[in-house]
Scaffold this active site. Structure first.
Site, short mmCIF file in Angstrom:
data_model
loop_
_atom_site.label_atom_id
_atom_site.label_comp_id
_atom_site.label_asym_id
_atom_site.label_seq_id
_atom_site.Cartn_x
_atom_site.Cartn_y
_atom_site.Cartn_z
N GLU A 101 -74.65 87.57 -13.05
CA GLU A 101 -75.41 87.10 -11.89
C GLU A 101 -75.35 88.03 -10.69
O GLU A 101 -76.30 88.12 -9.92
CB GLU A 101 -74.88 85.71 -11.47
CG GLU A 101 -75.19 84.60 -12.43
CD GLU A 101 -76.65 84.16 -12.36
OE1 GLU A 101 -77.41 84.74 -11.57
OE2 GLU A 101 -77.02 83.24 -13.11
N SER A 360 -40.72 30.26 -18.74
CA SER A 360 -39.26 30.38 -18.71
C SER A 360 -38.76 31.74 -18.24
O SER A 360 -37.56 32.01 -18.32
CB SER A 360 -38.71 30.11 -20.12
OG SER A 360 -39.01 28.81 -20.55
#
Length: 696
Positions: A101, A360
């Protein structure tokens, strides 16, 4: 159309450009020539450039303890846009990007005059764009302003903005913007989002083929999408590879090998682990882009799979929640709020935080408090007999009574009458204060706490219970849990003594695991709330505490659901994901005594309720069989005899009534089989006597 034809067609589409783009390049070349002649005016023109925002909105990321991605959120319009720095990308990709690029990216000031003039000359000769003159900085300018690429005015604006950006940002900052904003097809923006979607991994290590594809995609992101047109994507990738070979970035052998790599044809889903907790973290601090949590990715993923499969074959509206923490420092290592975020049964509800009855599961705390208060000791006898607590008449889950039992056994069997008696002696308000010190945000249904809190008569969450058990595992010191890195509070208040906490853990570790494994490795307790609405299991080893909840999020009953049957097996499977073997439980603290009942001080040998009558000479005494006897009955009935007491008598074996309404002191109990048995006699006043025997 054959593959080669499709690739050629795709390439032809990409090369075709309107003629006005060639004019745009010529205009830009003219601008550069004019600017060179009027440098001062050009500088003023650049300085006056109005910059767009240089901080684009990014996907919010949830990171695990090691930095791995747990989950990310899309930005506006459902796009994935994830921040990325050059040092977080494979260097090969960066080398390819520069070579393809912008070869002079590190040297130009935003616009590359040589590239523009070359592109303009080629466009003039060919009548169309042959090569682009845009630098990476100009592409960033276009991406920041969402401007087009063809019109000469847009090209001029990009050049001006690129020159201004170079004066405001470093090269790495400009490159970071490109890596974050480059279009990659569909709703993917940036190299990181594309790498996760197409390769299922972070871009820190890429193959040459993967790096080339990521370089090629931004030029034509929709035409080259590998999930839509893998042939066009492959052709574009191979062109990048060929140019990289020509540029000397890779060698010919690497190019040939990369061309043979398969092209991804589908997108992989982005990670979505710990959906409930990550939503919670984002809501707590909505301004953060990155949240660093204490969760561990492998464990979280494994427990989510476990939760999804645990209830297969059961009602689809059942849900499950799991929570794992390190009780040494309070870090939450895994949090699963349901069997699946999108599953049936309100999977979106986070059941680690829902308020439910704990059944419990509070009993270990009450026993530890009783040990600290000097009310009982593990070998203290405590009565499991029908009792009226000022109008409150609890019963055991199985409806049976066992007479005098050691406190140790009462906790292991999760008997109700003994723990209610201890709660009465301690005072419910004292128990509630201990819960608050432990970090439990308990909710009372109304008014002052009563004795029923020991059996689940209040509301807590799974997170609360794991916090409570983390404190017991940490020697009775409150251990606040945290899920955000750096926010741990350290040890909290002392809830029980270290000795009492260890004694409770020692008792619970002696329970036989549901899979029949060895005792002594994990201290664990189950619970089932009233009406079978909630099934619980919690436990700890030397490092971790795990909590499991199973039920319906809407609170409707689950007939036949018990914590021991449903939740306990899941608890032990969760521990298996932590390590092949549980971490060894802590050694007893200094000063811990393990004494038999007859070695205890007289007041500790048998717990008596406050105000209960002292033993009298008329209380029943089991004369035969004697405690600890071994009898060879050869299948015959067992002869029993009671002395004293008020008839009629009730005879129980292992807590179950065998004979009732017996007025005689002698009786024969039906054939009992072989093995250990507890024989209990209860007289008309509720007084009892008990013996443990072995039958051959």
């Amino acid at each position: 159309m054959i593959r080669g034809d499709r690739s050629a067609a795709a390439g032809g589409r990409e090369k075709s450009r309107p003629r006005h783009r060639a004019l745009a390049l010529l205009a830009l070349a003219g601008l550069l020539w004019t600017g060179a002649l009027a440098r001062d005016r050009a500088e003023a023109w650049i300085e006056a450039t109005e910059l767009p925002t240089l901080a684009p909105q990014l996907s919010v990321e949830m990171r695990a303890a090691g930095g791995d991605l747990l989950r990310a959120y899309t930005v506006d319009e459902g796009r994935w846009r994830m921040g990325l720095r050059p040092d977080q990308v494979d260097p090969l990709y960066l080398a390819m990007l520069r070579a393809y690029e912008d070869r002079r990216f590190d040297r130009h000031a935003g616009v590359d005059p040589r590239a523009v003039l070359r592109a303009a000359w080629q466009a003039l000769r060919a009548g169309q764009v042959v090569s682009g003159g845009s630098t990476l900085t100009m592409q960033v300018a276009r991406l920041l302003e969402h401007s087009g690429t063809g019109h000469w005015a847009g090209k001029l604006r990009q050049a001006r903005l690129a020159l201004a950006l170079e004066r405001q940002l470093s090269k790495d900052q400009i490159l970071s913007l490109y890596l974050t904003l480059a279009p990659m097809g569909g709703n993917l923006e940036g190299v990181r989002a594309a790498s996760l979607a197409y390769f299922g991994k972070e871009p820190t290590r890429l193959t040459p083929a993967q790096a080339a594809l990521l370089v090629a995609l931004p030029q034509a992101p929709e035409a080259r999408r590998p999930d839509r047109d893998p042939w066009a994507a492959e052709a574009a990738r191979d062109r990048v590879l060929a140019r990289m070979t020509a540029a000397g970035v890779i060698d010919a052998e690497t190019e040939r090998a990369a061309q043979g790599d398969p092209m991804p044809r589908t997108r992989q889903p982005f990670p979505q682990l710990a959906a409930h907790l990550t939503d919670r973290a984002r809501a707590a601090q909505p301004d953060l882009t990155r949240h660093d949590l204490t969760l561990e990715v492998p464990l979280q993923a494994a427990l989510e799979r476990l939760a999804a499969s645990a209830l297969q074959g059961m009602q689809p509206d059942l849900s499950v929640a799991l929570l794992v923490a390190d009780h040494r420092d309070g870090r939450i290592l895994a949090s699963v709020g349901s069997r699946g975020f999108a599953a049936q049964g309100q999977g979106f509800v986070d059941m680690t935080r829902a308020t439910r009855s704990p059944g419990s599961t509070l009993k270990p705390l009450i026993y530890a408090m009783a040990f600290d208060a000097g009310l009982a000791y593990p070998e203290t006898l405590i009565d499991d007999v029908p009792t009226d607590f000022s109008g409150y008449r609890p019963v055991n889950f199985d409806g049976a009574f066992r007479g005098p039992v050691p406190v140790r056994e009462a906790l292991q069997l999760s008997l109700n009458l003994p723990v209610v008696a201890l709660t009465e002696a301690l005072g419910p308000a004292r128990v509630m204060a201990a819960l608050r010190r432990a970090g439990v945000a308990a909710e009372l249904p109304g008014g002052a706490p009563g004795l029923a809190i020991s059996l689940g008569g209040l509301g807590v969450s799974l997170e609360d219970l794991v916090t409570l058990y983390a404190g017991l595992a940490a020697g009775g010191t409150a251990r606040p849990l945290h899920w955000r890195q750096g926010e741990g509070e350290g040890p909290g208040a002392q809830v029980t003594s270290a000795v009492a906490a260890w004694q409770v853990g020692h008792i619970l570790a002696d329970l036989l695991p549901p899979d029949g494994g060895p005792r002594g490795r994990i201290a664990w307790k189950t619970g089932t709330s009233y009406g079978h609405r909630d099934a619980w299991a919690l436990g700890w080893d030397g490092a971790h505490v795990v909590g499991v909840w199973i039920g319906r999020p809407d609170g409707t009953p689950v007939p036949g659901a018990f914590g021991a049957d449903l939740a306990a097996p899941l608890l032990f499977r969760a521990f298996q994901h932590l390590a092949p073997e549980p971490t060894e439980l802590a050694a007893p603290p200094r000063g811990t005594l393990l004494l038999p009942n007859d070695a205890l001080p007289v007041p500790l040998r048998h717990f008596r309720r406050r105000g209960a009558a002292a033993p009298d000479a008329q209380a029943p005494r089991l004369a035969f069989p004697p405690d600890g006897a071994t009898l060879d009955l050869a299948g015959a009935s067992l002869p029993v005899r009671v002395e004293r007491g008020t008839p009629p008598f009730t005879w129980l074996v292992n807590g179950a009534p065998v004979l009732t309404g017996q007025r005689r002191a002698e009786a024969f109990l039906p054939r009992l089989g072989t093995g250990f048995a507890d024989v209990t006699v209860i007289d008309a006043t509720g007084r009892s006597s008990r013996a443990s025997i072995r039958l051959n």
